[in-house]
Design a protein around this motif. Sequence first.
Motif, PDB file in Angstrom:
ATOM      1  N   ALA A  35      37.221  38.394  51.988  1.00 46.28           N
ATOM      2  CA  ALA A  35      36.703  37.914  50.691  1.00 46.28           C
ATOM      3  C   ALA A  35      36.475  36.416  50.782  1.00 46.28           C
ATOM      4  CB  ALA A  35      37.676  38.247  49.569  1.00 46.28           C
ATOM      5  N   ALA A  36      35.440  35.956  50.096  1.00 41.08           N
ATOM      6  CA  ALA A  36      35.064  34.556  50.297  1.00 41.08           C
ATOM      7  C   ALA A  36      34.141  34.026  49.219  1.00 41.08           C
ATOM      8  CB  ALA A  36      34.345  34.440  51.639  1.00 41.08           C
ATOM      9  N   ALA A  60      33.880  50.508  29.933  1.00 36.69           N
ATOM     10  CA  ALA A  60      33.342  51.268  31.075  1.00 36.69           C
ATOM     11  C   ALA A  60      33.965  52.664  31.107  1.00 36.69           C
ATOM     12  CB  ALA A  60      33.647  50.523  32.365  1.00 36.69           C
ATOM     13  N   ALA A  79      42.583  41.390  27.409  1.00 29.83           N
ATOM     14  CA  ALA A  79      42.658  41.314  28.882  1.00 29.83           C
ATOM     15  C   ALA A  79      41.302  41.715  29.454  1.00 29.83           C
ATOM     16  CB  ALA A  79      43.766  42.226  29.391  1.00 29.83           C
ATOM     17  N   GLY A 113      44.874  44.254  32.450  1.00 28.84           N
ATOM     18  CA  GLY A 113      45.121  45.175  31.340  1.00 28.84           C
ATOM     19  C   GLY A 113      46.048  46.311  31.755  1.00 28.84           C
ATOM     20  N   SER A 122      33.147  38.254  39.849  1.00 25.65           N
ATOM     21  CA  SER A 122      33.284  36.887  39.336  1.00 25.65           C
ATOM     22  C   SER A 122      34.688  36.651  38.808  1.00 25.65           C
ATOM     23  CB  SER A 122      32.262  36.627  38.235  1.00 25.65           C
ATOM     24  OG  SER A 122      30.984  36.572  38.813  1.00 25.65           O
ATOM     25  N   THR A 180      35.997  43.022  38.165  1.00 22.86           N
ATOM     26  CA  THR A 180      36.509  42.044  39.149  1.00 22.86           C
ATOM     27  C   THR A 180      37.684  42.577  39.968  1.00 22.86           C
ATOM     28  OG1 THR A 180      35.974  40.502  37.397  1.00 22.86           O
ATOM     29  CG2 THR A 180      36.984  39.580  39.335  1.00 22.86           C
ATOM     30  N   GLY A 194      44.325  36.932  40.213  1.00 27.93           N
ATOM     31  CA  GLY A 194      44.651  37.954  39.214  1.00 27.93           C
ATOM     32  C   GLY A 194      45.552  39.062  39.726  1.00 27.93           C
ATOM     33  N   PHE A 195      45.322  39.498  40.944  1.00 31.01           N
ATOM     34  CA  PHE A 195      46.156  40.578  41.495  1.00 31.01           C
ATOM     35  C   PHE A 195      47.576  40.045  41.730  1.00 31.01           C
ATOM     36  CE2 PHE A 195      46.532  43.646  45.383  1.00 31.01           C
ATOM     37  CZ  PHE A 195      47.287  44.530  44.635  1.00 31.01           C
ATOM     38  N   ALA A 255      34.849  38.601  30.003  1.00 32.42           N
ATOM     39  CA  ALA A 255      34.343  38.856  28.646  1.00 32.42           C
ATOM     40  C   ALA A 255      35.274  38.302  27.569  1.00 32.42           C
ATOM     41  CB  ALA A 255      34.145  40.357  28.442  1.00 32.42           C
ATOM     42  N   TRP A 288      30.388  43.623  48.360  1.00 28.45           N
ATOM     43  CA  TRP A 288      30.703  43.644  46.924  1.00 28.45           C
ATOM     44  C   TRP A 288      30.660  42.216  46.392  1.00 28.45           C
ATOM     45  CZ3 TRP A 288      35.155  41.386  44.607  1.00 28.45           C
ATOM     46  CH2 TRP A 288      35.373  41.735  43.267  1.00 28.45           C
ATOM     47  N   HIS A 347      35.356  52.423  24.735  1.00 24.86           N
ATOM     48  CA  HIS A 347      34.647  51.770  23.627  1.00 24.86           C
ATOM     49  C   HIS A 347      34.376  50.334  24.003  1.00 24.86           C
ATOM     50  CE1 HIS A 347      34.990  54.803  20.558  1.00 24.86           C
ATOM     51  NE2 HIS A 347      36.288  54.921  20.767  1.00 24.86           N
ATOM     52  N   GLY A 386      39.070  39.835  31.116  1.00 23.25           N
ATOM     53  CA  GLY A 386      38.529  38.984  32.183  1.00 23.25           C
ATOM     54  C   GLY A 386      37.434  38.070  31.667  1.00 23.25           C
ATOM     55  N   GLY A 432      40.712  46.058  27.801  1.00 18.82           N
ATOM     56  CA  GLY A 432      40.360  45.713  29.185  1.00 18.82           C
ATOM     57  C   GLY A 432      41.177  46.517  30.172  1.00 18.82           C
ATOM     58  N   VAL A 483      34.636  46.810  22.589  1.00 17.70           N
ATOM     59  CA  VAL A 483      35.186  46.075  21.441  1.00 17.70           C
ATOM     60  C   VAL A 483      34.195  44.971  21.097  1.00 17.70           C
ATOM     61  CG1 VAL A 483      37.086  44.612  20.655  1.00 17.70           C
ATOM     62  CG2 VAL A 483      37.562  46.612  22.094  1.00 17.70           C
ATOM     63  N   ASN A 517      38.597  43.000  45.552  1.00 18.03           N
ATOM     64  CA  ASN A 517      38.976  41.605  45.801  1.00 18.03           C
ATOM     65  C   ASN A 517      39.698  41.467  47.140  1.00 18.03           C
ATOM     66  OD1 ASN A 517      41.678  42.281  45.390  1.00 18.03           O
ATOM     67  ND2 ASN A 517      41.655  41.666  43.249  1.00 18.03           N
TER      68      ASN A 517
HETATM   69  C1  LIG Z   1      35.732  37.614  45.782  1.00 16.49           C
HETATM   70  C2  LIG Z   1      37.052  37.705  45.060  1.00 16.49           C
HETATM   71  C3  LIG Z   1      38.244  37.751  45.794  1.00 16.49           C
HETATM   72  C4  LIG Z   1      39.480  37.785  45.145  1.00 16.49           C
HETATM   73  N1  LIG Z   1      40.620  37.888  45.890  1.00 16.49           N
HETATM   74  C5  LIG Z   1      41.838  37.935  45.280  1.00 16.49           C
HETATM   75  C6  LIG Z   1      43.026  38.050  46.050  1.00 16.49           C
HETATM   76  O1  LIG Z   1      42.991  38.155  47.275  1.00 16.49           O
HETATM   77  N2  LIG Z   1      44.225  38.048  45.390  1.00 16.49           N
HETATM   78  C7  LIG Z   1      44.299  37.927  44.029  1.00 16.49           C
HETATM   79  O2  LIG Z   1      45.399  37.873  43.498  1.00 16.49           O
HETATM   80  N3  LIG Z   1      43.171  37.855  43.268  1.00 16.49           N
HETATM   81  C8  LIG Z   1      41.953  37.854  43.867  1.00 16.49           C
HETATM   82  N4  LIG Z   1      40.797  37.766  43.108  1.00 16.49           N
HETATM   83  C9  LIG Z   1      40.912  37.611  41.652  1.00 16.49           C
HETATM   84  C10 LIG Z   1      41.111  38.924  40.909  1.00 16.49           C
HETATM   85  O3  LIG Z   1      40.260  39.922  41.426  1.00 16.49           O
HETATM   86  C11 LIG Z   1      40.848  38.712  39.406  1.00 16.49           C
HETATM   87  O4  LIG Z   1      41.606  37.620  38.942  1.00 16.49           O
HETATM   88  C12 LIG Z   1      41.232  39.948  38.603  1.00 16.49           C
HETATM   89  O5  LIG Z   1      40.592  41.092  39.111  1.00 16.49           O
HETATM   90  C13 LIG Z   1      40.893  39.783  37.127  1.00 16.49           C
HETATM   91  O6  LIG Z   1      41.306  40.960  36.482  1.00 16.49           O
HETATM   92  P1  LIG Z   1      41.030  41.210  34.935  1.00 16.49           P
HETATM   93  O7  LIG Z   1      41.741  42.471  34.609  1.00 16.49           O
HETATM   94  O8  LIG Z   1      41.314  39.981  34.160  1.00 16.49           O
HETATM   95  O9  LIG Z   1      39.438  41.399  34.828  1.00 16.49           O
HETATM   96  P2  LIG Z   1      38.515  42.649  35.239  1.00 16.49           P
HETATM   97  O10 LIG Z   1      39.018  43.337  36.434  1.00 16.49           O
HETATM   98  O11 LIG Z   1      37.118  42.112  35.292  1.00 16.49           O
HETATM   99  O12 LIG Z   1      38.672  43.651  34.011  1.00 16.49           O
HETATM  100  C14 LIG Z   1      38.138  43.385  32.736  1.00 16.49           C
HETATM  101  C15 LIG Z   1      37.862  44.725  32.064  1.00 16.49           C
HETATM  102  O13 LIG Z   1      37.487  44.459  30.708  1.00 16.49           O
HETATM  103  C16 LIG Z   1      36.498  45.395  30.342  1.00 16.49           C
HETATM  104  N5  LIG Z   1      35.738  44.836  29.209  1.00 16.49           N
HETATM  105  C17 LIG Z   1      34.943  43.746  29.214  1.00 16.49           C
HETATM  106  N6  LIG Z   1      34.435  43.542  27.983  1.00 16.49           N
HETATM  107  C18 LIG Z   1      34.918  44.525  27.190  1.00 16.49           C
HETATM  108  C19 LIG Z   1      34.763  44.842  25.816  1.00 16.49           C
HETATM  109  N7  LIG Z   1      33.996  44.097  24.982  1.00 16.49           N
HETATM  110  N8  LIG Z   1      35.394  45.927  25.311  1.00 16.49           N
HETATM  111  C20 LIG Z   1      36.185  46.692  26.107  1.00 16.49           C
HETATM  112  N9  LIG Z   1      36.360  46.428  27.424  1.00 16.49           N
HETATM  113  C21 LIG Z   1      35.747  45.358  27.959  1.00 16.49           C
HETATM  114  C22 LIG Z   1      35.656  45.558  31.610  1.00 16.49           C
HETATM  115  O14 LIG Z   1      34.943  46.783  31.594  1.00 16.49           O
HETATM  116  C23 LIG Z   1      36.719  45.490  32.710  1.00 16.49           C
HETATM  117  O15 LIG Z   1      37.173  46.781  33.084  1.00 16.49           O
HETATM  118  C24 LIG Z   1      39.535  37.750  43.730  1.00 16.49           C
HETATM  119  C25 LIG Z   1      38.351  37.743  42.984  1.00 16.49           C
HETATM  120  C26 LIG Z   1      37.117  37.727  43.632  1.00 16.49           C
HETATM  121  C27 LIG Z   1      35.846  37.727  42.832  1.00 16.49           C
END
Ligand SMILES: Cc1cc2nc3c(=O)[nH]c(=O)nc-3n(C[C@H](O)[C@H](O)[C@H](O)COP(=O)(O)OP(=O)(O)OC[C@H]3O[C@@H](n4cnc5c(N)ncnc54)[C@H](O)[C@@H]3O)c2cc1C
Length: 417
Positions: A312-313, A34, A252, A14, A355, A41, A384-385, A256, A352, A221, A254, A9, A223, A45
């Motif tokens: 964002a909302a 990707a 990591a 990640g 989820s 996600t 998450g950020f 998935a 944008w 790839h 998200g 991820g 996974v 954000n």
């Molecule tokens: C509208 C909105 C506003 C937000 N505002 C804030 C904020 O102000 N402050 C804050 O702290 N957080 C905020 N967040 C939350 C934050 O954006 C998320 O918690 C965070 O981006 C999650 O990151 P992640 O790395 O877990 O997931 P992602 O960013 O979704 O990354 C997951 C990655 O896994 C990869 N992947 C998926 N499946 C596979 C597979 N089978 N094999 C290989 N790779 C795979 C995907 O391609 C992707 O790149 C907001 C979220 C939203 C939707």
Amino acid sequence: MSKHVAVIGGGVIGLATAWALVCSGQRVTLIDSAPRIAEETSYANGGQLSYRYVSPLADAGVPLKALGWMFDGPAAPLKFHPRMDPAQWRWCLSFLMACRTSVNRRNGEHLLRLSLFSQQILDMWRDEYLLDGFAWRRNGKLVVYRNQKGFASACTKISEVGPQMLTPSQCVALEPALADVEAHLAGGIFSDTDEAADCYLFCLKLEERLIASGSYERLQHRVQGFIEHNGHIDALSLEHDAPFEADDYVLATGNASTGLAQRLGIRLPLYPLKGYSLTLPFNGNSGVPDISVTDFDNKVVYARLGEQFRVAAMVDIGASDAAINPKRIAALCGLCEATFPHAGDYHQAQVWTGSRPSTPTGAPILGATPFSNFWLNTGHGSLGFTLASASGQIIADLIGGKPAPICLDGLTLPRMH
Ligand SMILES: Cc1cc2nc3c(=O)[nH]c(=O)nc-3n(C[C@H](O)[C@H](O)[C@H](O)COP(=O)(O)OP(=O)(O)OC[C@H]3O[C@@H](n4cnc5c(N)ncnc54)[C@H](O)[C@@H]3O)c2cc1C
């Protein structure tokens, strides 16, 4: 001896994990399905590093409000779309349980412990490794309340880590761009040490530094699953390629993560909560707030991120797809125009949707699993950020055989501690 770790991820979680691992002497292969990083996600954000205001969504009063919002128009902060989906009902039931005041308070404490550590780690990365170039600012965060009862209740939850309570006129004195809504405010809570930054740029900068370290590579790839034996992961199985072997593996991915963990019989209580963002050019416009502002009752966050103004909302539970709902966007533009009318033309904004990979409690799931070399770093929901730096550091410490740097109560796989 250095380990070879596969991080699955390439979102903010990640990448922060990969960076913490490389800083602690490990070698990392990041695997993402990707072609480019951070385009899910973590892309657009809210940009808030909301260290001192981490109250979980699940709170007393929210279920009742959510029922009302179901019948409200498209401006409703939260929309529940019931589905014939056992995963949705299980999640909603756990969410309801987490809405009890005592549970909300406990989960808030777990999140605060993690978020304050995250600020410490990001400070360290900025100071020691000179990590920059991601529009970071310590501009403070002002949460404004329109409802008197909600404000009074929030004031009782203020932690000892410093937020200040403000009257409506003090809110406007602090952030003049709020002048048009002063009459509608009940008060505000200001955390002067909270920060804002561009999450996508942060990811790009992390990867730039990772590549420069010489201890990192990225593979594209998907996974598909895991080859395991006796509680140990031997390799990842990849779509269209041979299995990939490493010493340790970090999940990591998200939203998935649920499906992948399920392949190992691990049930993650995650559900995607859809939201939206608008991005406008900043252009030095005085109608754009300088401080990050959260409109608590409407669940809208506003932040200036470098040359951009980000809004964002909204939370859609059970939205059927990842499409942009034009009615929701029109309603959001209306809300923004009523709050910061001089900040720009919201109808020209880049729109944008993403989820949030959310647990019912709001707390992420970090650390060990029943498999000795398989680690979780997922479920960061709407924070998450904010939580990425701490979460990455914790995983790096655990993989390096060190004790967790903070107490992980409430932050691990349910029934693991
Ligand atoms: C509208 C909105 C506003 C937000 N505002 C804030 C904020 O102000 N402050 C804050 O702290 N957080 C905020 N967040 C939350 C934050 O954006 C998320 O918690 C965070 O981006 C999650 O990151 P992640 O790395 O877990 O997931 P992602 O960013 O979704 O990354 C997951 C990655 O896994 C990869 N992947 C998926 N499946 C596979 C597979 N089978 N094999 C290989 N790779 C795979 C995907 O391609 C992707 O790149 C907001 C979220 C939203 C939707």
